[in-house]
Design a protein around this motif. Structure first.
Motif, mmCIF file in Angstrom:
data_model
loop_
_atom_site.group_PDB
_atom_site.id
_atom_site.type_symbol
_atom_site.label_atom_id
_atom_site.label_comp_id
_atom_site.label_asym_id
_atom_site.label_seq_id
_atom_site.Cartn_x
_atom_site.Cartn_y
_atom_site.Cartn_z
ATOM 1 N N PHE A 172 0.847 -1.195 0.000
ATOM 2 C CA PHE A 172 0.000 0.000 0.000
ATOM 3 C C PHE A 172 0.877 1.237 0.000
ATOM 4 O O PHE A 172 2.120 1.140 0.093
ATOM 5 N N GLU A 173 0.253 2.386 -0.099
ATOM 6 C CA GLU A 173 0.960 3.655 -0.011
ATOM 7 C C GLU A 173 0.711 4.254 1.371
ATOM 8 O O GLU A 173 -0.395 4.715 1.652
ATOM 9 N N PRO A 174 1.712 4.238 2.245
ATOM 10 C CA PRO A 174 1.490 4.776 3.592
ATOM 11 C C PRO A 174 1.461 6.297 3.603
ATOM 12 O O PRO A 174 1.950 6.956 2.688
ATOM 13 N N GLU A 175 0.877 6.844 4.664
ATOM 14 C CA GLU A 175 0.907 8.276 4.936
ATOM 15 C C GLU A 175 1.603 8.507 6.264
ATOM 16 O O GLU A 175 1.210 7.931 7.282
ATOM 17 N N PRO B 169 10.647 6.481 13.267
ATOM 18 C CA PRO B 169 11.595 5.672 12.489
ATOM 19 C C PRO B 169 11.026 4.326 12.057
ATOM 20 O O PRO B 169 11.470 3.761 11.050
ATOM 21 N N VAL B 170 10.056 3.821 12.804
ATOM 22 C CA VAL B 170 9.447 2.545 12.435
ATOM 23 C C VAL B 170 8.583 2.714 11.180
ATOM 24 O O VAL B 170 8.645 1.908 10.244
ATOM 25 N N GLU B 171 7.783 3.781 11.154
ATOM 26 C CA GLU B 171 6.982 4.048 9.966
ATOM 27 C C GLU B 171 7.877 4.339 8.765
ATOM 28 O O GLU B 171 7.548 3.965 7.626
ATOM 29 N N LEU B 172 9.011 4.991 8.994
ATOM 30 C CA LEU B 172 9.952 5.263 7.914
ATOM 31 C C LEU B 172 10.523 3.957 7.359
ATOM 32 O O LEU B 172 10.690 3.808 6.139
ATOM 33 N N PHE B 173 10.815 3.009 8.235
ATOM 34 C CA PHE B 173 11.300 1.695 7.798
ATOM 35 C C PHE B 173 10.278 1.027 6.881
ATOM 36 O O PHE B 173 10.617 0.492 5.823
ATOM 37 N N PHE B 174 9.003 1.087 7.267
ATOM 38 C CA PHE B 174 7.967 0.451 6.455
ATOM 39 C C PHE B 174 7.672 1.257 5.184
ATOM 40 O O PHE B 174 7.246 0.680 4.179
ATOM 41 N N LEU B 175 7.903 2.561 5.210
ATOM 42 C CA LEU B 175 7.825 3.343 3.979
ATOM 43 C C LEU B 175 8.836 2.817 2.968
ATOM 44 O O LEU B 175 8.538 2.695 1.771
ATOM 45 N N GLN B 176 10.014 2.466 3.442
ATOM 46 C CA GLN B 176 11.027 1.925 2.538
ATOM 47 C C GLN B 176 10.611 0.573 1.980
ATOM 48 O O GLN B 176 10.905 0.257 0.822
ATOM 49 N N ILE B 177 9.939 -0.227 2.771
ATOM 50 C CA ILE B 177 9.464 -1.526 2.276
ATOM 51 C C ILE B 177 8.411 -1.314 1.194
ATOM 52 O O ILE B 177 8.420 -1.994 0.157
ATOM 53 N N GLN B 178 7.503 -0.358 1.394
ATOM 54 C CA GLN B 178 6.449 -0.115 0.418
ATOM 55 C C GLN B 178 6.988 0.559 -0.840
ATOM 56 O O GLN B 178 6.485 0.335 -1.934
ATOM 57 N N GLY B 179 7.988 1.411 -0.692
ATOM 58 C CA GLY B 179 8.618 2.025 -1.848
ATOM 59 C C GLY B 179 8.027 3.360 -2.277
ATOM 60 O O GLY B 179 8.575 4.011 -3.164
ATOM 61 N N VAL C 115 6.356 10.876 -2.140
ATOM 62 C CA VAL C 115 7.699 10.404 -2.464
ATOM 63 C C VAL C 115 7.596 9.030 -3.119
ATOM 64 O O VAL C 115 6.703 8.241 -2.819
ATOM 65 N N GLY C 116 8.525 8.780 -4.024
ATOM 66 C CA GLY C 116 8.551 7.501 -4.722
ATOM 67 C C GLY C 116 9.951 6.923 -4.719
ATOM 68 O O GLY C 116 10.947 7.615 -4.467
ATOM 69 N N TYR C 117 10.028 5.666 -5.017
ATOM 70 C CA TYR C 117 11.296 4.927 -5.023
ATOM 71 C C TYR C 117 12.269 5.530 -6.017
ATOM 72 O O TYR C 117 11.938 5.765 -7.169
ATOM 73 N N LEU D 90 -4.885 10.106 -7.951
ATOM 74 C CA LEU D 90 -4.283 8.957 -8.619
ATOM 75 C C LEU D 90 -3.363 8.219 -7.661
ATOM 76 O O LEU D 90 -2.901 8.760 -6.660
ATOM 77 N N GLY D 91 -3.082 6.973 -7.982
ATOM 78 C CA GLY D 91 -2.198 6.177 -7.156
ATOM 79 C C GLY D 91 -0.741 6.568 -7.348
ATOM 80 O O GLY D 91 -0.395 7.354 -8.241
ATOM 81 N N PRO D 92 0.146 6.018 -6.532
ATOM 82 C CA PRO D 92 1.572 6.318 -6.664
ATOM 83 C C PRO D 92 2.135 5.741 -7.957
ATOM 84 O O PRO D 92 1.508 4.897 -8.612
ATOM 85 N N LEU D 93 3.328 6.186 -8.308
ATOM 86 C CA LEU D 93 3.969 5.684 -9.513
ATOM 87 C C LEU D 93 4.532 4.288 -9.261
ATOM 88 O O LEU D 93 5.172 4.034 -8.241
ATOM 89 N N GLY D 94 4.308 3.390 -10.216
ATOM 90 C CA GLY D 94 4.892 2.065 -10.156
ATOM 91 C C GLY D 94 6.184 2.012 -10.942
ATOM 92 O O GLY D 94 6.748 3.042 -11.345
ATOM 93 N N ALA D 95 6.656 0.809 -11.210
ATOM 94 C CA ALA D 95 7.936 0.631 -11.891
ATOM 95 C C ALA D 95 7.902 1.130 -13.328
ATOM 96 O O ALA D 95 8.955 1.379 -13.923
ATOM 97 N N MET D 96 6.700 1.292 -13.910
ATOM 98 C CA MET D 96 6.582 1.792 -15.271
ATOM 99 C C MET D 96 6.417 3.306 -15.308
ATOM 100 O O MET D 96 6.131 3.888 -16.358
ATOM 101 N N ASN D 97 6.591 3.945 -14.129
ATOM 102 C CA ASN D 97 6.503 5.398 -13.990
ATOM 103 C C ASN D 97 5.114 5.932 -14.329
ATOM 104 O O ASN D 97 4.957 7.065 -14.792
ATOM 105 N N ARG D 98 4.103 5.104 -14.101
ATOM 106 C CA ARG D 98 2.698 5.493 -14.252
ATOM 107 C C ARG D 98 1.971 5.178 -12.947
ATOM 108 O O ARG D 98 2.376 4.274 -12.203
#
Length: 331
Positions: free
Chosen positions: A85-88, A141-151, A165-167, A232-240
């Motif tokens: 998911f996309e965290p806030e 810092p815990v939420e930040l760790f999981f933000l990194q997992i979600q990307g 923010v995106g990967y 709209l949703g976050p950007l995926g690996a195809m930059n859409r």
């Protein structure tokens, strides 16, 4: 039909659509709209031709059944569906006593190195200090760790404004699951582990929790992508932008990015649905491995965190491409 590729790593079976459980009951129109968001970025001529025709708004189910064939890819690994998911997060553009954990942009030396510093070396060292790489600061810092997992994620700033923010990239170290590590230590049974359980344990055990986070040496860097509209949703690996419960992350070594994928998820809440492979993930490896996108926010996070189920995924490929996978094919 059953077949094996030249390297013998994968077995392919071309199926009929009536072998897909629940196929006739899905909303094929919704899947077609998602397919159209990324198919124009697929460069091969057969995909381009199908994308052009899809843009003429054909009858959706007929479109898929006429021009695709379902292909089951099996590599011998146990099928697994998880969710993301996309965290806030709450944060600010400036450091303060509350907001003191930085979200970093990628340093140039990490971009040019296949294997850079570990998570521990980055966070315990000073290599990123004073370089202006902080995109924002968050309070947990815990939420930040999981933000990194979600990307990807959204940061709620004081006053109500949000940035996204995106990967951008990672340090090259392999992802290690801290949930699996908690099970290995005997703290939890596998069925007990979820994102909320892990977060609670880390917060109750701050010193051990910090060390647990270091068990995962992978570290993710971000870029600001606030130009993506909030609806709209976050950007995926195809930059859409990706779409709730219609986009999945896959292993692109097996599944072409942009391809439609039929999901038959087992478990407490079954899911038979046509999705589109529009994202990737460092933990998503294998022909029968997928991560289902659940949307943005805490509710989406709770739903995504519950998902860890077996099942089957079948890739829809253009007809000629599907049959070309079979041995002895002259197509």
């Amino acid at each position: 039909m059953t077949a094996g590729p030249p390297d013998g790593d994968v077995r392919y079976r071309v199926l009929d659509f009536d072998q897909l459980q629940g196929w006739q009951n899905d909303d094929h129109g919704a899947a077609l709209e998602v397919f159209l968001t990324t198919c124009r970025d697929m460069k091969e001529p057969d995909w381009q031709a199908l994308c052009q025709f899809a843009g003429q708004h054909p009858e959706p189910r007929q479109f898929f059944e006429l021009f695709f064939r379902p292909v089951l890819m099996e590599d011998g690994k146990t099928p697994l569906f998880t969710g993301y998911f996309e965290p806030e997060l709450d944060g600010d553009l400036y450091r303060s006593e509350r907001f003191r954990y930085p979200i970093y942009a990628m340093p140039p030396e990490a971009e040019t190195s296949e294997l850079w510093l570990t998570r521990r070396e980055i966070l315990d060292g000073e290599v990123l200090d004073g370089r202006g790489l902080e995109i924002a600061w968050v309070d947990d810092p815990v939420e930040l760790f999981f933000l990194q997992i979600q990307g990807s994620g959204r940061i709620r700033l004081p006053g109500g404004r949000r940035i996204r923010v995106g990967y951008r990239g990672a340090n090259g170290h392999p992802y290690r699951s801290i949930g699996v590590e908690l099970v290995r230590r005997g703290i939890y049974e596998p069925h007990q582990v979820s994102a909320d359980v892990i977060k609670s344990w880390v917060r109750r055990n701050p010193d051990e929790g910090r060390e647990l986070l270091y068990h995962n040496p992978s570290y993710v860097f971000f870029r600001e992508v606030s130009k993506v509209p909030a609806e709209l949703g976050p950007l995926g690996a195809m930059n859409r932008s990706i779409t709730t419960l219609r986009s999945i992350a896959v292993d692109p070594a097996y599944v072409p990015l942009g391809a439609p994928v039929w999901i038959e998820k087992e478990g407490e809440r079954t899911m038979n649905r046509l999705m589109v492979a529009q994202d990737t993930g460092s933990a998503i490896k294998g022909a029968q491995r997928a991560d289902v996108f659940f949307g943005t926010g805490d509710k989406a996070g709770r739903e995504a965190g519950k998902l860890r189920d077996p099942g089957r995924m079948v890739v829809l490929l253009p007809i000629q491409r599907a049959y070309a996978l079979l041995p002895g094919s002259t197509l």
